[in-house]
Scaffold this active site. Sequence first.
Site, PDB file in Angstrom:
ATOM      1  CE1 TYR A 157      54.699  14.539  35.053  1.00 31.18           C
ATOM      2  CE2 TYR A 157      56.448  14.432  33.411  1.00 31.18           C
ATOM      3  CZ  TYR A 157      56.050  14.532  34.728  1.00 31.18           C
ATOM      4  OH  TYR A 157      56.991  14.638  35.720  1.00 31.18           O
TER       5      TYR A 157
HETATM    6  P1  NAP Z   1      56.076   9.132  43.357  1.00 31.68           P
HETATM    7  O1  NAP Z   1      57.176   8.348  43.954  1.00 31.68           O
HETATM    8  O2  NAP Z   1      55.016   8.412  42.578  1.00 31.68           O
HETATM    9  O3  NAP Z   1      55.390   9.983  44.522  1.00 31.68           O
HETATM   10  C1  NAP Z   1      54.306  10.826  44.229  1.00 31.68           C
HETATM   11  C2  NAP Z   1      53.910  11.636  45.431  1.00 31.68           C
HETATM   12  O4  NAP Z   1      52.848  12.538  45.042  1.00 31.68           O
HETATM   13  C3  NAP Z   1      53.364  10.786  46.565  1.00 31.68           C
HETATM   14  O5  NAP Z   1      53.703  11.394  47.791  1.00 31.68           O
HETATM   15  C4  NAP Z   1      51.840  10.844  46.345  1.00 31.68           C
HETATM   16  O6  NAP Z   1      51.071  10.689  47.535  1.00 31.68           O
HETATM   17  C5  NAP Z   1      51.684  12.274  45.834  1.00 31.68           C
HETATM   18  N1  NAP Z   1      50.478  12.434  45.019  1.00 31.68           N
HETATM   19  C6  NAP Z   1      50.089  11.702  43.948  1.00 31.68           C
HETATM   20  N2  NAP Z   1      48.891  12.146  43.479  1.00 31.68           N
HETATM   21  C7  NAP Z   1      48.529  13.172  44.286  1.00 31.68           C
HETATM   22  C8  NAP Z   1      47.401  14.018  44.348  1.00 31.68           C
HETATM   23  N3  NAP Z   1      46.367  13.912  43.496  1.00 31.68           N
HETATM   24  N4  NAP Z   1      47.360  14.974  45.329  1.00 31.68           N
HETATM   25  C9  NAP Z   1      48.371  15.103  46.198  1.00 31.68           C
HETATM   26  N5  NAP Z   1      49.463  14.307  46.207  1.00 31.68           N
HETATM   27  C10 NAP Z   1      49.537  13.361  45.256  1.00 31.68           C
HETATM   28  O7  NAP Z   1      56.632  10.240  42.336  1.00 31.68           O
HETATM   29  P2  NAP Z   1      58.025  11.055  42.385  1.00 31.68           P
HETATM   30  O8  NAP Z   1      58.970  10.432  41.446  1.00 31.68           O
HETATM   31  O9  NAP Z   1      58.429  11.289  43.787  1.00 31.68           O
HETATM   32  O10 NAP Z   1      57.553  12.437  41.709  1.00 31.68           O
HETATM   33  C11 NAP Z   1      57.506  13.650  42.433  1.00 31.68           C
HETATM   34  C12 NAP Z   1      57.488  14.819  41.465  1.00 31.68           C
HETATM   35  O11 NAP Z   1      58.660  14.785  40.656  1.00 31.68           O
HETATM   36  C13 NAP Z   1      56.302  14.842  40.514  1.00 31.68           C
HETATM   37  O12 NAP Z   1      55.830  16.161  40.346  1.00 31.68           O
HETATM   38  C14 NAP Z   1      56.897  14.362  39.201  1.00 31.68           C
HETATM   39  O13 NAP Z   1      56.202  14.871  38.096  1.00 31.68           O
HETATM   40  C15 NAP Z   1      58.308  14.904  39.290  1.00 31.68           C
HETATM   41  N6  NAP Z   1      59.314  14.202  38.484  1.00 31.68           N
HETATM   42  C16 NAP Z   1      59.582  12.883  38.697  1.00 31.68           C
HETATM   43  C17 NAP Z   1      60.548  12.264  37.910  1.00 31.68           C
HETATM   44  C18 NAP Z   1      60.883  10.805  38.088  1.00 31.68           C
HETATM   45  O14 NAP Z   1      61.483  10.231  37.151  1.00 31.68           O
HETATM   46  N7  NAP Z   1      60.574  10.178  39.210  1.00 31.68           N
HETATM   47  C19 NAP Z   1      61.229  12.984  36.943  1.00 31.68           C
HETATM   48  C20 NAP Z   1      60.927  14.331  36.763  1.00 31.68           C
HETATM   49  C21 NAP Z   1      59.983  14.931  37.548  1.00 31.68           C
HETATM   50  P3  NAP Z   1      50.645   9.191  48.070  1.00 31.68           P
HETATM   51  O15 NAP Z   1      51.941   8.535  48.457  1.00 31.68           O
HETATM   52  O16 NAP Z   1      49.777   9.444  49.258  1.00 31.68           O
HETATM   53  O17 NAP Z   1      49.984   8.502  46.954  1.00 31.68           O
END
Ligand code: NAP
Length: 252
Positions: A157
């Site tokens: 990742y």
């Molecule tokens: P999340 O709550 O799991 O939400 C993920 C989002 O991405 C949802 O809108 C989902 O759509 C969409 N998604 C998943 N797979 C996809 C695909 N194949 N094509 C298009 N859309 C897709 O995650 P989050 O925490 O908001 O994460 C958002 C970003 O922040 C990511 O890039 C992650 O790597 C980064 N990030 C997160 C954290 C953390 O701790 N949360 C920390 C650092 C970076 P659906 O709802 O329709 O499934």
Amino acid sequence: MNTKIALITGASRGLGKNIAMHLAAQGVGIIGTYHSRADEARVLEDDIARSGGRAVMLQLDMGNSAGFGAFSQELKAILTKTFSCERFDFLVNNAGIGLYADIADTTEQQFDQLFNIHLKGPFFLTQKLLPLINDGGRIINISTGLTRFCSPGLAAYATMKGGLEVLTHYQAKELGARGISVNALAPGAIETDFGGGLVRDNQEINQQISSATALGRVGLPDDIGGAVAALLSDGTHWITGQRIEASGGVLI
Ligand code: NAP
């Protein structure tokens, strides 16, 4: 019409949704994408409409670049129909998945999935959308604190996010000629559904991260929505080609 318009991938839940709410509160028109959760997408459209803004949610699979041409046509039609314009201003490459596996156990299938969603997807989606981004616009690529420090099980990742940060530099260099600024925003651990909601739901992990964080807690979606909205506000356009970490000072 002078309204700025943002395209946010993965806006149906978590950070993308929060970014959409913050930008909408600043008067930005929202085009968001969802992957599987059409129900959550409709909720966001309604929430933003109720608070006086405008949001349209479109389906997109970041892991399937073959669909980006059709997506860009759909986007073009929405820009004309809903926002009466031909281009948008802010692209936030946010959509993503969490996947935990030690290096020894990571399969090629898992690696390819992470590569397609976190690196190939943002590269070619941005390429495809370049003609639709206004000169002087902005791009934010959502990275992770895990490119600065290591946490077991997140090698594949974090490797993709490292690539996304390098891409950010190159995009900033090449797109500077059009006045487009490009930055990577690197969140620390945030309480969302990400990775099965581990940071939010596992108290032991939550406490462990909190105790290693200068501000004494894990992140909340508002911490990132606010940071991205600030990076897309007037007065920050001169910041480009940077990795900006929003982690509350974890492991500093
Ligand atoms: P999340 O709550 O799991 O939400 C993920 C989002 O991405 C949802 O809108 C989902 O759509 C969409 N998604 C998943 N797979 C996809 C695909 N194949 N094509 C298009 N859309 C897709 O995650 P989050 O925490 O908001 O994460 C958002 C970003 O922040 C990511 O890039 C992650 O790597 C980064 N990030 C997160 C954290 C953390 O701790 N949360 C920390 C650092 C970076 P659906 O709802 O329709 O499934």
